[in-house]
Design a protein around this motif. Structure first.
Motif, PDB file in Angstrom:
ATOM      1  N   GLU A 173       0.817  -1.214   0.000  1.00 41.08           N
ATOM      2  CA  GLU A 173       0.000   0.000   0.000  1.00 41.08           C
ATOM      3  C   GLU A 173       0.846   1.258   0.000  1.00 41.08           C
ATOM      4  OE1 GLU A 173      -3.782  -1.924   2.447  1.00 41.08           O
ATOM      5  OE2 GLU A 173      -2.371  -0.599   3.471  1.00 41.08           O
ATOM      6  N   LEU A 174       2.143   1.110   0.279  1.00 38.66           N
ATOM      7  CA  LEU A 174       3.045   2.257   0.293  1.00 38.66           C
ATOM      8  C   LEU A 174       3.722   2.481  -1.049  1.00 38.66           C
ATOM      9  CD1 LEU A 174       4.731   1.672   3.781  1.00 38.66           C
ATOM     10  CD2 LEU A 174       2.654   2.969   3.238  1.00 38.66           C
ATOM     11  N   GLU A 175       3.496   1.562  -1.999  1.00 48.52           N
ATOM     12  CA  GLU A 175       4.045   1.738  -3.334  1.00 48.52           C
ATOM     13  C   GLU A 175       3.325   2.897  -4.027  1.00 48.52           C
ATOM     14  OE1 GLU A 175       6.550   0.044  -4.512  1.00 48.52           O
ATOM     15  OE2 GLU A 175       6.696  -1.523  -2.991  1.00 48.52           O
ATOM     16  N   SER A 176       3.956   3.442  -5.043  1.00 50.32           N
ATOM     17  CA  SER A 176       3.344   4.529  -5.793  1.00 50.32           C
ATOM     18  C   SER A 176       3.262   4.144  -7.269  1.00 50.32           C
ATOM     19  CB  SER A 176       4.166   5.820  -5.627  1.00 50.32           C
ATOM     20  OG  SER A 176       3.561   6.888  -6.318  1.00 50.32           O
ATOM     21  N   PRO A 177       2.044   3.917  -7.793  1.00 49.32           N
ATOM     22  CA  PRO A 177       0.769   3.915  -7.067  1.00 49.32           C
ATOM     23  C   PRO A 177       0.641   2.647  -6.227  1.00 49.32           C
ATOM     24  CG  PRO A 177       0.418   3.217  -9.312  1.00 49.32           C
ATOM     25  CD  PRO A 177       1.868   3.606  -9.228  1.00 49.32           C
ATOM     26  N   PRO A 178      -0.268   2.636  -5.242  1.00 51.70           N
ATOM     27  CA  PRO A 178      -0.443   1.443  -4.416  1.00 51.70           C
ATOM     28  C   PRO A 178      -0.836   0.233  -5.263  1.00 51.70           C
ATOM     29  CG  PRO A 178      -1.578   3.333  -3.456  1.00 51.70           C
ATOM     30  CD  PRO A 178      -1.150   3.737  -4.823  1.00 51.70           C
ATOM     31  N   LEU A 179      -0.340  -0.929  -4.886  1.00 55.31           N
ATOM     32  CA  LEU A 179      -0.703  -2.152  -5.592  1.00 55.31           C
ATOM     33  C   LEU A 179      -2.040  -2.670  -5.063  1.00 55.31           C
ATOM     34  CD1 LEU A 179       2.756  -3.986  -5.644  1.00 55.31           C
ATOM     35  CD2 LEU A 179       1.835  -2.301  -7.249  1.00 55.31           C
ATOM     36  N   ARG A 180      -2.808  -3.304  -5.930  1.00 51.23           N
ATOM     37  CA  ARG A 180      -4.119  -3.827  -5.550  1.00 51.23           C
ATOM     38  C   ARG A 180      -3.980  -5.309  -5.215  1.00 51.23           C
ATOM     39  NH1 ARG A 180      -8.614  -6.031  -8.497  1.00 51.23           N
ATOM     40  NH2 ARG A 180     -10.583  -5.651  -7.380  1.00 51.23           N
ATOM     41  N   VAL A 181      -4.462  -5.689  -4.044  1.00 55.00           N
ATOM     42  CA  VAL A 181      -4.371  -7.068  -3.573  1.00 55.00           C
ATOM     43  C   VAL A 181      -5.771  -7.627  -3.409  1.00 55.00           C
ATOM     44  CG1 VAL A 181      -3.569  -8.599  -1.731  1.00 55.00           C
ATOM     45  CG2 VAL A 181      -2.214  -6.590  -2.359  1.00 55.00           C
ATOM     46  N   THR A 182      -6.031  -8.776  -4.019  1.00 48.29           N
ATOM     47  CA  THR A 182      -7.281  -9.497  -3.802  1.00 48.29           C
ATOM     48  C   THR A 182      -6.943 -10.911  -3.335  1.00 48.29           C
ATOM     49  OG1 THR A 182      -7.361 -10.139  -6.152  1.00 48.29           O
ATOM     50  CG2 THR A 182      -8.572  -8.150  -5.497  1.00 48.29           C
ATOM     51  N   GLY A 183      -7.936 -11.610  -2.852  1.00 38.99           N
ATOM     52  CA  GLY A 183      -7.698 -12.905  -2.241  1.00 38.99           C
ATOM     53  C   GLY A 183      -7.690 -12.753  -0.733  1.00 38.99           C
ATOM     54  N   SER A 184      -7.160 -13.739  -0.050  1.00 39.28           N
ATOM     55  CA  SER A 184      -7.193 -13.749   1.410  1.00 39.28           C
ATOM     56  C   SER A 184      -5.784 -13.846   1.983  1.00 39.28           C
ATOM     57  CB  SER A 184      -8.031 -14.939   1.898  1.00 39.28           C
ATOM     58  OG  SER A 184      -7.928 -15.084   3.296  1.00 39.28           O
ATOM     59  N   VAL A 185      -5.483 -12.968   2.956  1.00 36.54           N
ATOM     60  CA  VAL A 185      -4.234 -13.036   3.728  1.00 36.54           C
ATOM     61  C   VAL A 185      -4.639 -12.995   5.188  1.00 36.54           C
ATOM     62  CG1 VAL A 185      -1.966 -12.040   4.166  1.00 36.54           C
ATOM     63  CG2 VAL A 185      -3.022 -11.784   1.898  1.00 36.54           C
ATOM     64  N   ARG A 186      -4.628 -14.145   5.851  1.00 37.11           N
ATOM     65  CA  ARG A 186      -5.171 -14.248   7.205  1.00 37.11           C
ATOM     66  C   ARG A 186      -4.095 -14.578   8.223  1.00 37.11           C
ATOM     67  NH1 ARG A 186     -10.605 -14.191   7.116  1.00 37.11           N
ATOM     68  NH2 ARG A 186     -11.611 -14.575   5.094  1.00 37.11           N
ATOM     69  N   LEU A 187      -4.212 -13.949   9.388  1.00 39.96           N
ATOM     70  CA  LEU A 187      -3.342 -14.268  10.507  1.00 39.96           C
ATOM     71  C   LEU A 187      -3.941 -15.412  11.305  1.00 39.96           C
ATOM     72  CD1 LEU A 187      -2.206 -10.819  11.943  1.00 39.96           C
ATOM     73  CD2 LEU A 187      -1.086 -12.260  10.245  1.00 39.96           C
ATOM     74  N   GLY A 188      -3.065 -16.216  11.891  1.00 45.34           N
ATOM     75  CA  GLY A 188      -3.519 -17.323  12.728  1.00 45.34           C
ATOM     76  C   GLY A 188      -2.526 -17.571  13.833  1.00 45.34           C
ATOM     77  N   GLY A 189      -2.710 -18.657  14.544  1.00 46.79           N
ATOM     78  CA  GLY A 189      -1.766 -19.017  15.589  1.00 46.79           C
ATOM     79  C   GLY A 189      -1.690 -18.009  16.710  1.00 46.79           C
ATOM     80  N   CYS A 190      -2.793 -17.247  16.908  1.00 43.82           N
ATOM     81  CA  CYS A 190      -2.830 -16.235  17.976  1.00 43.82           C
ATOM     82  C   CYS A 190      -1.677 -15.250  17.856  1.00 43.82           C
ATOM     83  CB  CYS A 190      -2.821 -16.885  19.363  1.00 43.82           C
ATOM     84  SG  CYS A 190      -4.281 -17.907  19.681  1.00 43.82           S
ATOM     85  N   LEU A 191      -1.237 -14.985  16.617  1.00 43.52           N
ATOM     86  CA  LEU A 191      -0.186 -13.998  16.420  1.00 43.52           C
ATOM     87  C   LEU A 191      -0.642 -12.648  16.932  1.00 43.52           C
ATOM     88  CD1 LEU A 191       2.600 -13.443  15.139  1.00 43.52           C
ATOM     89  CD2 LEU A 191       1.406 -12.848  13.036  1.00 43.52           C
ATOM     90  N   ASP A 192      -1.870 -12.314  16.645  1.00 37.74           N
ATOM     91  CA  ASP A 192      -2.501 -11.110  17.159  1.00 37.74           C
ATOM     92  C   ASP A 192      -3.951 -11.479  17.440  1.00 37.74           C
ATOM     93  OD1 ASP A 192      -3.872  -8.664  17.481  1.00 37.74           O
ATOM     94  OD2 ASP A 192      -2.377  -7.592  16.294  1.00 37.74           O
ATOM     95  N   GLY A 193      -4.302 -11.554  18.721  1.00 41.69           N
ATOM     96  CA  GLY A 193      -5.631 -12.017  19.089  1.00 41.69           C
ATOM     97  C   GLY A 193      -6.750 -11.238  18.440  1.00 41.69           C
ATOM     98  N   ARG A 194      -6.521  -9.932  18.203  1.00 41.76           N
ATOM     99  CA  ARG A 194      -7.555  -9.103  17.594  1.00 41.76           C
ATOM    100  C   ARG A 194      -7.769  -9.450  16.127  1.00 41.76           C
ATOM    101  NH1 ARG A 194      -4.722  -3.608  18.698  1.00 41.76           N
ATOM    102  NH2 ARG A 194      -3.033  -4.980  18.030  1.00 41.76           N
ATOM    103  N   LEU A 195      -6.737 -10.015  15.493  1.00 45.19           N
ATOM    104  CA  LEU A 195      -6.820 -10.279  14.056  1.00 45.19           C
ATOM    105  C   LEU A 195      -6.896 -11.759  13.733  1.00 45.19           C
ATOM    106  CD1 LEU A 195      -4.138  -7.725  12.762  1.00 45.19           C
ATOM    107  CD2 LEU A 195      -6.616  -7.470  12.746  1.00 45.19           C
ATOM    108  N   ASP A 196      -6.862 -12.612  14.733  1.00 40.74           N
ATOM    109  CA  ASP A 196      -6.803 -14.053  14.498  1.00 40.74           C
ATOM    110  C   ASP A 196      -7.964 -14.505  13.614  1.00 40.74           C
ATOM    111  OD1 ASP A 196      -5.775 -16.557  14.675  1.00 40.74           O
ATOM    112  OD2 ASP A 196      -6.560 -16.995  16.672  1.00 40.74           O
ATOM    113  N   GLY A 197      -7.627 -15.070  12.460  1.00 38.64           N
ATOM    114  CA  GLY A 197      -8.634 -15.576  11.542  1.00 38.64           C
ATOM    115  C   GLY A 197      -9.173 -14.552  10.571  1.00 38.64           C
TER     116      GLY A 197
END
Length: 312
Positions: A89-113
């Protein structure tokens, strides 16, 4: 050679090589048992305006392992790293990302899954959990102490004793404490290039990330400094996941628990084979992979201090 540059290794060459036998030459590093998945990419596609850089990427990263990304220049290895902590997102212009990028393993409880690209996910908080070390040392015009603590103090309030403890812990993890503990208030620019890279590593570690991304971390270093970074990588993976982009196939063989091959087909990068250490195909992949410039990338100058192309 053009066909080889377009596809790292033909699918036929990958078939029939899967067994549970361990490689007799597997003596370079101490193996760790990989833990739970901490980040998982599913059907990820990255676009820059009308050009597709990566397509159909499926990849899981596990706690307690070193995962290396190899493949031709221009295949999208560095872009794939940046997808994992939203630096695209910091690239110029920002790159577009589709699909799924999910955190797991309780890396960050607020974002898990959750997908890290969902609305409401704070990219700044995310990058606290997923640190990155670039090809070239990036220093602030400040002291060694202030460089190491910059990110940690941005994310949290620390008492003076806590600052001292965090500073020493990060520098020790980066194998730099013994060299700089008596000169912490000197300008960071006074350090050698190898020390500067380890200082940047200490800064990344000071925010205590669960995942550490490393984009060709030794390519600008001499052999001795590179060996020092390599020696650290396995130890760092004991408490977190480490993902390393490298063009050095011997390095990949030395440090990796698993190797992911980023291929180029029809001008689009994708993750082809993922091979674990102990698989008979592991050494062959390191030996036979073609590291060549894809047809869509400009020739790379032969300079050790060159920054990585945007598409990796």
């Amino acid at each position: 050679m053009a066909d080889a540059a377009e596809q790292v290794l033909a699918p036929d060459a990958r078939r029939g090589a899967r067994t549970d036998a361990r490689s007799a030459s597997d003596t370079s590093v101490v193996r760790r048992a990989a833990g739970e998945t901490v980040i998982e990419l599913s059907d990820v596609r990255v676009e820059a305006r009308e050009r597709v850089l990566l397509d159909g990427v499926d990849l899981a990263v596990r706690r307690g392992e070193v995962l290396t990304l190899i493949g031709p220049s221009g295949a999208g290895k560095s872009t794939l790293l940046k997808v994992m902590n939203r630096m695209v997102e910091l690239e110029s212009p920002p790159l577009r990302v589709t699909g799924s990028v999910r955190l797991g393993g309780c890396l960050d409880g607020r974002l898990d899954g959750r997908s890290i690209y969902e609305p409401g996910v704070d990219a700044d908080d995310l990058r606290r959990s997923i640190g990155i070390l670039f090809q070239q040392p990036v220093l602030f015009p400040a002291s060694i102490r202030d460089n190491v603590l910059f990110g940690a103090l941005h994310h949290e309030r620390l008492s003076r004793p806590a600052r001292r403890e965090r500073l020493e812990k990060a520098l020790r993890e980066a194998a730099l404490w013994d060299e700089v503990h008596h000169r912490l208030d000197e300008p960071a620019a006074n350090l050698s290039v190898g020390q500067q890279q380890r200082l940047c590593l200490a800064r990344a570690l000071a925010v205590e990330p669960g995942i550490l991304l490393m984009d060709e971390p030794t390519s600008a270093l001499d052999r001795s400094a590179a060996a020092a970074i390599e020696a650290l990588i396995g130890r760092l993976a004991e408490e977190r996941a480490v993902v390393v982009v490298t063009h050095d196939l011997d390095q990949a063989r030395r440090i990796a628990d698993r190797i992911a091959c980023v291929c180029v087909e029809d001008g689009r990068g994708h993750v082809g084979e993922v091979v674990r250490r102990g698989d008979p195909f592991f050494d062959r992949l390191c030996r036979d992979t073609v590291i060549a410039t894809s047809r869509d990338e400009r020739p790379r100058p032969a300079r050790s201090d060159e920054s990585e192309e945007q598409t990796g």
